[in-house]
Motif scaffolding. Sequence first.
Motif, mmCIF file in Angstrom:
data_model
loop_
_atom_site.group_PDB
_atom_site.id
_atom_site.type_symbol
_atom_site.label_atom_id
_atom_site.label_comp_id
_atom_site.label_asym_id
_atom_site.label_seq_id
_atom_site.Cartn_x
_atom_site.Cartn_y
_atom_site.Cartn_z
ATOM 1 N N SER A 123 0.832 -1.200 0.000
ATOM 2 C CA SER A 123 0.000 0.000 0.000
ATOM 3 C C SER A 123 0.870 1.255 0.000
ATOM 4 N N GLY A 124 1.917 1.256 0.825
ATOM 5 C CA GLY A 124 2.799 2.421 0.877
ATOM 6 C C GLY A 124 3.530 2.666 -0.422
ATOM 7 N N GLY A 125 3.970 1.596 -1.066
ATOM 8 C CA GLY A 125 4.658 1.747 -2.349
ATOM 9 C C GLY A 125 3.738 2.242 -3.441
ATOM 10 N N LEU A 126 2.507 1.725 -3.462
ATOM 11 C CA LEU A 126 1.562 2.148 -4.495
ATOM 12 C C LEU A 126 1.079 3.575 -4.270
ATOM 13 N N ALA A 127 1.073 4.029 -3.024
ATOM 14 C CA ALA A 127 0.701 5.425 -2.762
ATOM 15 C C ALA A 127 1.654 6.375 -3.479
ATOM 16 N N LYS A 128 2.915 5.983 -3.583
ATOM 17 C CA LYS A 128 3.894 6.803 -4.301
ATOM 18 C C LYS A 128 3.617 6.796 -5.803
ATOM 19 N N VAL A 129 3.138 5.676 -6.309
ATOM 20 C CA VAL A 129 2.854 5.561 -7.742
ATOM 21 C C VAL A 129 1.601 6.331 -8.126
ATOM 22 N N TYR A 130 0.540 6.172 -7.317
ATOM 23 C CA TYR A 130 -0.772 6.689 -7.699
ATOM 24 C C TYR A 130 -1.171 7.987 -7.000
ATOM 25 N N GLY A 131 -0.487 8.343 -5.931
ATOM 26 C CA GLY A 131 -0.776 9.610 -5.273
ATOM 27 C C GLY A 131 -1.911 9.599 -4.279
ATOM 28 N N PHE A 132 -2.454 8.425 -3.907
ATOM 29 C CA PHE A 132 -3.526 8.414 -2.917
ATOM 30 C C PHE A 132 -2.939 8.518 -1.503
ATOM 31 N N THR A 133 -3.777 8.811 -0.547
ATOM 32 C CA THR A 133 -3.349 8.952 0.850
ATOM 33 C C THR A 133 -4.248 8.112 1.743
ATOM 34 N N ASP A 134 -3.846 8.029 2.993
ATOM 35 C CA ASP A 134 -4.678 7.398 4.006
ATOM 36 C C ASP A 134 -5.772 8.378 4.415
ATOM 37 N N ALA A 135 -6.659 7.940 5.308
ATOM 38 C CA ALA A 135 -7.807 8.759 5.694
ATOM 39 C C ALA A 135 -7.400 10.094 6.304
ATOM 40 N N ASP A 136 -6.222 10.128 6.941
ATOM 41 C CA ASP A 136 -5.781 11.366 7.583
ATOM 42 C C ASP A 136 -4.929 12.244 6.672
ATOM 43 N N GLY A 137 -4.805 11.860 5.398
ATOM 44 C CA GLY A 137 -4.026 12.652 4.453
ATOM 45 C C GLY A 137 -2.557 12.283 4.380
ATOM 46 N N SER A 138 -2.112 11.357 5.236
ATOM 47 C CA SER A 138 -0.719 10.921 5.202
ATOM 48 C C SER A 138 -0.577 9.727 4.267
#
Length: 315
Positions: free
Chosen positions: A276-291
């Motif tokens: 999940s953390g790696g894909l957040a860098k690819v796609y630009g999504f965040t967790d519920a708190d914006g991090s």
Amino acid sequence: MPETNSVRGRLAGKVALVAGATRGAGRAMAVELCRAGATVYATGRTTRKQTSEVGRASETIEETAELACEAGREGGGTATAAAVDHLDAGQVRGLIDRIDREQGALDVLVNDLWGGDHLVGFGKKLWEHDLADGLRVLRLAVDSHLITSTCALPLLIRRPGGLLIEVTDGTEESNRNYREPVYYDLAKAAPLRMARALAQETAEYGTTAVCLTPGWLRSEAMLDTHFQVTEENWRDGCATNPHFAISETPQFVGRAVAALAADPDVARFNGQSLSSGGLAKVYGFTDADGSAPDAWRYLAEVQFAGKPADVTGYR
């Protein structure tokens, strides 16, 4: 690729099966796929009439479908709850026949089946571990995935562009280390190998198979059983283990699944181990708190390296 916290409508016309969606990551995956517009079948063993061996009666597959349908109002998605024991091939075949009959296709298969934590004898050597419990762990974690894929893949490969997501705990790199005890190690390594193998077996049909892991997941059981906190005051759990500061909500990995499913170039990941953390860098999504917590990098570089807890630069 657009920022995927707002993926509404991008999966319109897609059909998804989230196997093991009663709670935790599976529930969030069903919700986020539905928010993106998919027609989602969410399965599990705990219903409002019966409770699985996990013993968490308050978390039901019907509630998952209701939450997913509510999210689906944003993007046109719908969800259906299906009570299925994925160790029963007859039940799984019945579900796939139903999806074929009602939808005529399956575009996304998420194998999030587990439910074995209560059987794992952490800290026990193989000969100390209860044998029946250990073999049941492997049934829940390995056999269920094989049965589901065996039954579902003929429908998934029917049209090009299908996506199979095997869900585990840990990346390929982290699972090179021993994840004690033996049964847990085998349970969490198996989906990595399944994804790699099925990537080879389905490639000629235009199907993509990957393995996906969340980071330190703030599931319902993690919150209330292990740390005696809620999502609202989860940071209080850092008093018990300060590294809990890197943890993430199930929504984070749910957004990772939605992003993969909506990516027209997802085949570039075929056979790979993703987080999940790696894909957040690819796609630009965040967790519920914006991090955007990068848990597995943190665990390797901070916690397992024996350094003091400090999430600076990791979320």
